[in-house]
Design an enzyme around this catalytic site. Structure first.
Site, mmCIF file in Angstrom:
data_model
loop_
_atom_site.group_PDB
_atom_site.id
_atom_site.type_symbol
_atom_site.label_atom_id
_atom_site.label_comp_id
_atom_site.label_asym_id
_atom_site.label_seq_id
_atom_site.Cartn_x
_atom_site.Cartn_y
_atom_site.Cartn_z
ATOM 1 N N ARG A 168 0.814 -1.222 0.000
ATOM 2 C CA ARG A 168 0.000 0.000 0.000
ATOM 3 C C ARG A 168 0.840 1.261 0.000
ATOM 4 O O ARG A 168 0.530 2.247 0.656
ATOM 5 C CB ARG A 168 -0.961 0.015 1.205
ATOM 6 C CG ARG A 168 -1.876 -1.189 1.268
ATOM 7 C CD ARG A 168 -2.810 -1.282 0.080
ATOM 8 N NE ARG A 168 -3.512 -2.562 0.083
ATOM 9 C CZ ARG A 168 -3.091 -3.633 -0.581
ATOM 10 N NH1 ARG A 168 -1.994 -3.575 -1.334
ATOM 11 N NH2 ARG A 168 -3.765 -4.762 -0.536
ATOM 12 N N SER A 252 -10.971 0.821 4.047
ATOM 13 C CA SER A 252 -10.224 0.539 5.276
ATOM 14 C C SER A 252 -9.512 1.812 5.727
ATOM 15 O O SER A 252 -8.614 2.291 5.040
ATOM 16 C CB SER A 252 -9.212 -0.580 5.044
ATOM 17 O OG SER A 252 -9.875 -1.789 4.748
ATOM 18 N N GLU A 372 -4.844 4.910 6.375
ATOM 19 C CA GLU A 372 -4.586 4.592 4.973
ATOM 20 C C GLU A 372 -4.952 5.725 4.028
ATOM 21 O O GLU A 372 -4.245 5.949 3.045
ATOM 22 C CB GLU A 372 -5.342 3.313 4.581
ATOM 23 C CG GLU A 372 -4.961 2.786 3.206
ATOM 24 C CD GLU A 372 -5.382 1.347 3.006
ATOM 25 O OE1 GLU A 372 -6.049 1.070 1.995
ATOM 26 O OE2 GLU A 372 -5.048 0.500 3.834
#
Length: 380
Positions: A168, A252, A372
């Site tokens: 990520r 998320s 995130e």
């Protein structure tokens, strides 16, 4: 007002977390040329700026952004020959919807991104955080990106190997509390996919096999894989639905944590964990000018594992659907990692909930969860 400038729209209308006032300026770019022109104009003026695609990975503060927001609205898919037999390359404009691209590839029997069905946002945003799901990541099929930054006269082509792609992350991502290593904007993305046609493909990756409930190793149709993944994401509230407040989120909100094996042993044994290693159901694309006859060996980083942040949240005493008193922000009733706007929640309310979750998990397990989404005008 320039030819690309438009009346500014409140960002709460353009982001899936539904926060943010109208910025000082807004420019719309519907082609790659317009995108480059808009950015060069903003840079020439010395303004603060950021780009906006689908708004699904952005958490914007309540105060108006005192700068320019460039909306990337360019779309289009160009099919190109691949130097690898049985494969095809797609050059996709940055503003193209990611799930629209997945649907396009599945319908044509092009394999490699079907497990990432239903991920919101745009194609241009996908390499920035190396999007992935169920063991499949964009880095497995990404060949190169075309990007532009303040130091270049125009777009330049950058191979995927130079993007620092990891879990990520990439050199382009704005991490919380830090600037990106390279502040540039993606104009187009090129992927290299397998041509399977109606034959489907054999699924080898364990994570995807578990998600699909597969037992044997017979080829499965790409359409079937996409359908099952969409059903799974919908059950978790991860498909946007105007009538379902559980989907009014940035997906998320906290990353699954990457920790050392030593630290992981301090967590309860029931906490789900996975070795940090590549899914071997992949094809590594190597530029021909750098191929020396051997493919690089896929190696696991020493001593690192991924642990479930959702499990840590729920086992710190915070349940799905939790909200602070009088707050319009809450954890999704379907997924512990999603912070949701239940209707009119401010960025301050969402930030308060995020900090509360971080504090509880840290107090219980000694681990500070990292957000995130990209945060603009927000502090945690």
């Amino acid at each position: 007002m320039t030819s690309l400038e438009v009346p500014a729209i409140p960002l709460r209308e353009l982001t899936t977390l539904r926060t943010g006032a109208a910025p000082a300026r807004m420019l719309d770019a519907t082609t790659s040329a317009e995108l480059v022109a808009a950015l060069q104009e903003v840079w020439a003026r010395g303004e603060d700026w950021f780009v906006l695609g689908g708004g699904s990975n952005l958490f914007v503060g309540d105060e108006p952004f005192d700068g320019a927001v460039v909306r990337i609205l360019s779309t289009g898919v160009e099919e190109l020959p691949s130097p690898h037999e049985g494969r095809i390359r797609l050059r996709v404009q940055a503003g193209h919807g990611w799930d629209d691209l997945v649907a396009y590839t599945v319908a044509r029997g092009y394999a490699g991104i079907e497990a990432m069905s239903g991920i919101p946002g745009t194609v241009g945003a996908a390499p920035v955080q190396n999007v992935g799901a169920y063991g499949q990541e964009i880095q497995e099929t990404l060949v190169e990106v075309e990007l532009v930054d303040e130091e270049s006269d125009g777009p330049v082509v950058v191979p995927a190997a130079e993007l620092g792609l990891g879990f990520r992350t990439s050199v382009l991502k704005h991490h919380y509390g830090a600037s990106p290593q390279r502040r540039a904007v993606i104009v187009s993305v090129t992927l290299d996919l397998a041509v399977t046609g109606d034959a489907g493909r054999v699924i080898h990756g364990d994570q995807l096999r578990r998600a699909l409930g597969l037992e044997g190793f017979e080829p499965v149709p790409l359409e079937w894989v996409r359908s099952r993944i969409l059903q799974t994401r919908a059950a978790k509230g991860m498909l946007l639905d105007e009538d379902d407040a559980d989907t009014h989120s940035a997906g998320s909100f906290f990353q699954n944590a990457i920790v050392s094996e030593h630290f992981a042993r301090t967590l309860p044994p029931e906490c789900p964990r996975w070795p940090v290693e590549p899914d071997l159901d992949t094809v590594t694309v190597i530029p021909l000018d750098s191929y020396v006859g051997l493919a690089p060996r896929a190696e696991r980083p020493d001593g690192m594992v991924k642990v479930s942040s959702a499990w840590l949240i729920e086992n710190s005493g915070i349940r799905k659907g939790f909200r602070l008193p009088r707050s319009r922000a809450a954890i999704s009733t379907k997924h512990a990692l999603a912070l949701t706007n239940r209707g009119g929640a401010s960025a301050a309310e969402l930030s308060e909930l995020a900090r509360f979750i971080q504090g509880r998990v840290h107090a219980e397990f000694g681990l500070l969860l990292q957000p995130e989404p990209v945060l603009v005008g927000v502090e945690l």
